[in-house]
Design a protein around this motif. Structure first.
Motif, PDB file in Angstrom:
ATOM      1  N   ILE A   1       0.819  -1.211   0.000  1.00 49.20           N
ATOM      2  CA  ILE A   1       0.000   0.000   0.000  1.00 49.20           C
ATOM      3  C   ILE A   1       0.854   1.263   0.000  1.00 49.20           C
ATOM      4  N   ALA A   2       2.164   1.111   0.141  1.00 51.76           N
ATOM      5  CA  ALA A   2       3.063   2.265   0.157  1.00 51.76           C
ATOM      6  C   ALA A   2       4.438   1.854  -0.376  1.00 51.76           C
ATOM      7  N   PRO A   3       4.526   1.431  -1.636  1.00 51.34           N
ATOM      8  CA  PRO A   3       5.804   0.924  -2.167  1.00 51.34           C
ATOM      9  C   PRO A   3       6.913   1.966  -2.165  1.00 51.34           C
ATOM     10  N   GLN A   4       6.549   3.247  -2.167  1.00 51.08           N
ATOM     11  CA  GLN A   4       7.570   4.296  -2.177  1.00 51.08           C
ATOM     12  C   GLN A   4       8.345   4.362  -0.867  1.00 51.08           C
ATOM     13  N   LEU A   5       7.865   3.686   0.172  1.00 55.23           N
ATOM     14  CA  LEU A   5       8.518   3.752   1.486  1.00 55.23           C
ATOM     15  C   LEU A   5       9.420   2.553   1.768  1.00 55.23           C
ATOM     16  N   ILE A   6       9.457   1.590   0.861  1.00 56.65           N
ATOM     17  CA  ILE A   6      10.152   0.349   1.185  1.00 56.65           C
ATOM     18  C   ILE A   6      11.652   0.550   1.374  1.00 56.65           C
ATOM     19  N   ASP A   7      12.218   1.555   0.735  1.00 52.53           N
ATOM     20  CA  ASP A   7      13.654   1.818   0.886  1.00 52.53           C
ATOM     21  C   ASP A   7      13.935   2.991   1.822  1.00 52.53           C
ATOM     22  N   SER A   8      12.943   3.414   2.567  1.00 52.79           N
ATOM     23  CA  SER A   8      13.122   4.542   3.482  1.00 52.79           C
ATOM     24  C   SER A   8      14.052   4.169   4.641  1.00 52.79           C
ATOM     25  N   PRO A   9      14.854   5.122   5.130  1.00 56.09           N
ATOM     26  CA  PRO A   9      15.685   4.844   6.317  1.00 56.09           C
ATOM     27  C   PRO A   9      14.856   4.467   7.540  1.00 56.09           C
ATOM     28  N   GLU A  10      13.617   4.925   7.585  1.00 57.76           N
ATOM     29  CA  GLU A  10      12.719   4.609   8.710  1.00 57.76           C
ATOM     30  C   GLU A  10      11.851   3.388   8.400  1.00 57.76           C
ATOM     31  N   ARG A  11      12.341   2.499   7.565  1.00 61.75           N
ATOM     32  CA  ARG A  11      11.550   1.384   7.064  1.00 61.75           C
ATOM     33  C   ARG A  11      10.894   0.565   8.174  1.00 61.75           C
ATOM     34  N   GLU A  12      11.642   0.225   9.224  1.00 58.75           N
ATOM     35  CA  GLU A  12      11.091  -0.619  10.277  1.00 58.75           C
ATOM     36  C   GLU A  12       9.957   0.085  11.010  1.00 58.75           C
ATOM     37  N   HIS A  13      10.154   1.372  11.342  1.00 58.01           N
ATOM     38  CA  HIS A  13       9.074   2.124  11.994  1.00 58.01           C
ATOM     39  C   HIS A  13       7.832   2.178  11.106  1.00 58.01           C
ATOM     40  N   LEU A  14       8.060   2.474   9.820  1.00 58.31           N
ATOM     41  CA  LEU A  14       6.937   2.626   8.901  1.00 58.31           C
ATOM     42  C   LEU A  14       6.224   1.302   8.670  1.00 58.31           C
ATOM     43  N   GLN A  15       6.959   0.208   8.639  1.00 56.88           N
ATOM     44  CA  GLN A  15       6.312  -1.097   8.473  1.00 56.88           C
ATOM     45  C   GLN A  15       5.363  -1.385   9.628  1.00 56.88           C
ATOM     46  N   THR A  16       5.783  -1.082  10.851  1.00 56.38           N
ATOM     47  CA  THR A  16       4.905  -1.280  12.008  1.00 56.38           C
ATOM     48  C   THR A  16       3.648  -0.438  11.878  1.00 56.38           C
ATOM     49  N   SER A  17       3.812   0.812  11.427  1.00 57.29           N
ATOM     50  CA  SER A  17       2.655   1.692  11.274  1.00 57.29           C
ATOM     51  C   SER A  17       1.731   1.192  10.176  1.00 57.29           C
ATOM     52  N   LEU A  18       2.290   0.741   9.058  1.00 54.06           N
ATOM     53  CA  LEU A  18       1.462   0.214   7.972  1.00 54.06           C
ATOM     54  C   LEU A  18       0.692  -1.021   8.423  1.00 54.06           C
ATOM     55  N   GLU A  19       1.307  -1.838   9.248  1.00 54.24           N
ATOM     56  CA  GLU A  19       0.609  -3.031   9.757  1.00 54.24           C
ATOM     57  C   GLU A  19      -0.554  -2.636  10.654  1.00 54.24           C
TER      58      GLU A  19
END
Length: 523
Positions: free
Chosen positions: A325-343
């Motif tokens: 739902i947010a492929p543009q964020l997969i390489d973000s430095p905050e990837r782990e934080h953002l993955q938790t939020s997306l979940e």
């Protein structure tokens, strides 16, 4: 009153302005007998507290958008302005807002086929004011019919949405009064305060349309090819909508995620043997039959499968990445934080509530729906909505309240004008094998379809039945067309096979990656 009884034609410039002004002075002693859209009444908490499908609301019942017009403005409260959302005639009881002459666009925010959105600025004391996100009002005199927007007190939170036309100087056919009444009487009761706030604004005599079009002309070369040459239509009306962009001045930075949930339950018209949901079937059709663009492979992992978003059991890893739902964020430095939020978004209740609404409002599917079925029209409206989610950027969301979610793009989809298109699309997906094909045959090579649908990773209803195959061939090919054998049911489509071969190569049957144990052999 039914939807069909609402105004269906855009009034002329003077007529629309006058009628709306008169409507808001309508006596409170003579309200409408019922909301214009009957389904809204069935879901309204006050009308039916025991409704089986509750409106989508925040857990704390905080009305985020209410502060725009109630808490920060010097406007005398009335019964009609006491709370959002307003319904029926109540929305016309509020003074309409008017954009003053001298207002200017600051930023072109974005556009679709029918509308464009801008950040604007309004003049202060006759001089241009600094730009800002949003608008504020001052208290109108008792004799005034409208509140004029001022920049004396800036309140962030609103953008200007206007209707587009194919060429400069054309009047818009977009009926703002009808769309706003639909929003107030059907959408707000169903979706609660998860819906993006919007309200009518008078543009007449503001000069803003010409300013917006000058900006679009300057930017035309940088717009998407399909939108170039389209402009803002001549109209007295626009919409003020809630601004969901992150506030760059906020101490805690956020990131905005946008995605369309689409069909969160399988189409009721889909074949019983379907191995693909309605949205994934449509994506497959577009990939194989539309003109091929780009040279890289297909990327199904960059679009979500709607059924995987609301799966009751954890989906297979191949289809369950929250970054779909947010492929543009997969390489973000905050990837782990953002993955938790997306979940948190995927595991939260709001997608399940959307799914329940779609199921309740659509009882037939596109092939059996009728032009008079307003509930089906509302279901299709909800299926086309956009989810806007503001996520913490530097820290993971720990609870649902840490994520701000709003639903937009909820314009009425009228079955009377769209039912033939919906039926045609559904029938083409069925007749073309896009629902049921496990394999693609192109120039003698088998490929598995470039989709990642939850249904593809589930056991087939019959392990001994014939395998459905989509065969791609050039227009001048003499290969056999559609046919059926004991082992294969072939659906033939004309396509640019030379271009498609390169894009399909990662899905070669010989590689079988990712390995799907439920997909039958192609031969």
């Amino acid at each position: 009153m039914a939807l069909s009884e609402l105004p269906q034609h855009e009034p002329g410039p003077d007529q629309g302005y006058t009628e709306a002004a008169q409507h808001q002075h309508k006596s409170k002693a003579n309200p409408a007998a019922a909301p214009p859209i009957e389904v809204a009444r069935a879901h309204h908490p006050a009308a039916n507290p025991a409704a089986s499908t509750p409106a989508i609301t925040d857990q704390k019942q905080v009305n985020h958008v209410g502060v725009v017009a109630r808490n920060s403005l010097a406007v005398e409260p009335t019964a009609a302005t006491a709370s959002y959302p307003l319904h029926g005639d109540e929305m016309w009881q509020r003074p309409l807002k008017r954009l003053p002459r001298g207002s200017r666009p600051v930023t072109f925010v974005g556009e679709g086929a029918a509308n464009a959105v801008f950040e604007i600025k309004v003049p202060q004391n006759g001089l241009p004011n600094q730009s800002f996100k949003g608008l504020c009002l001052f208290q109108a005199s008792p004799a005034s019919r409208h509140e004029e927007i001022q920049a004396d007190e800036v309140h962030a939170g609103l953008l200007l949405r206007v209707a587009k036309v194919p060429a400069l100087g054309q009047p818009t056919a977009y009926n703002y009064h009808f769309q706003q009444e639909f929003y107030q009487t059907a959408i707000c009761p169903l979706l609660g305060n998860k819906v993006i706030h919007q309200e009518l604004v008078i543009l007449r005599n503001s000069g803003i349309i010409d300013e917006l079009n000058r900006l679009l002309q300057d930017l035309d070369h940088s717009r998407k090819a399909k939108f170039r040459g389209s402009f803002v239509g001549q109209s007295d009306w626009g919409l003020l909508i809630e601004d969901m962009r992150p506030d760059i001045k906020a101490p805690a930075q956020r990131v905005l995620v946008e995605f369309k949930p689409k069909w969160l339950s399988q189409s009721r018209s889909a074949p019983a043997r379907a191995v693909r949901c309605r949205q994934c079937a449509l994506e497959l059709q577009r990939k194989l039959t539309k003109p091929v663009t780009g040279t890289g492979p297909f990327a199904p992992e960059r679009k979500p499968c709607p059924l995987a978003l609301v799966a009751e059991e954890p989906p297979p890893p191949a289809v369950s990445s929250p970054f779909r739902i947010a492929p543009q964020l997969i390489d973000s430095p905050e990837r782990e934080h953002l993955q938790t939020s997306l979940e948190h978004i995927l595991h939260g209740p709001f997608l399940d509530d959307l799914r329940a609404l779609q199921i309740e409002l659509d009882t037939t599917g596109p092939l059996r729906a009728t032009p008079k079925d307003d509930n089906f029209g509302i279901a299709m409206t909800i299926r086309d909505c956009t989810c806007f989610a503001l996520l913490p950027k530097d820290a993971a969301a720990r609870k649902a309240e840490d994520i701000k979610i709003r639903l937009g793009d909820l314009d009425w989809k009228d079955p009377r004008t769209k039912i033939q298109h919906w039926r045609g699309t559904e029938q083409a997906l069925i007749d073309g094998g896009f629902y049921t094909a496990d394999w693609i045959l192109c120039d003698g090579v088998y490929y598995y379809p470039p989709t990642l649908c939850l249904l593809e990773w589930k056991p087939r209803l019959s392990s001994t039945g014939a395998t459905d195959v989509i065969q791609l061939q050039d227009a001048d090919s003499d290969q056999p067309t559609n046919g059926y054998t004991a082992k294969r049911h072939v659906f033939t489509h004309v396509a640019d096979t030379a271009q498609l071969r390169a894009k399909l190569q990662p899905y070669n049957a010989g590689d079988r990656v990712p390995a799907n144990p439920h997909r039958p052999l192609p031969y």
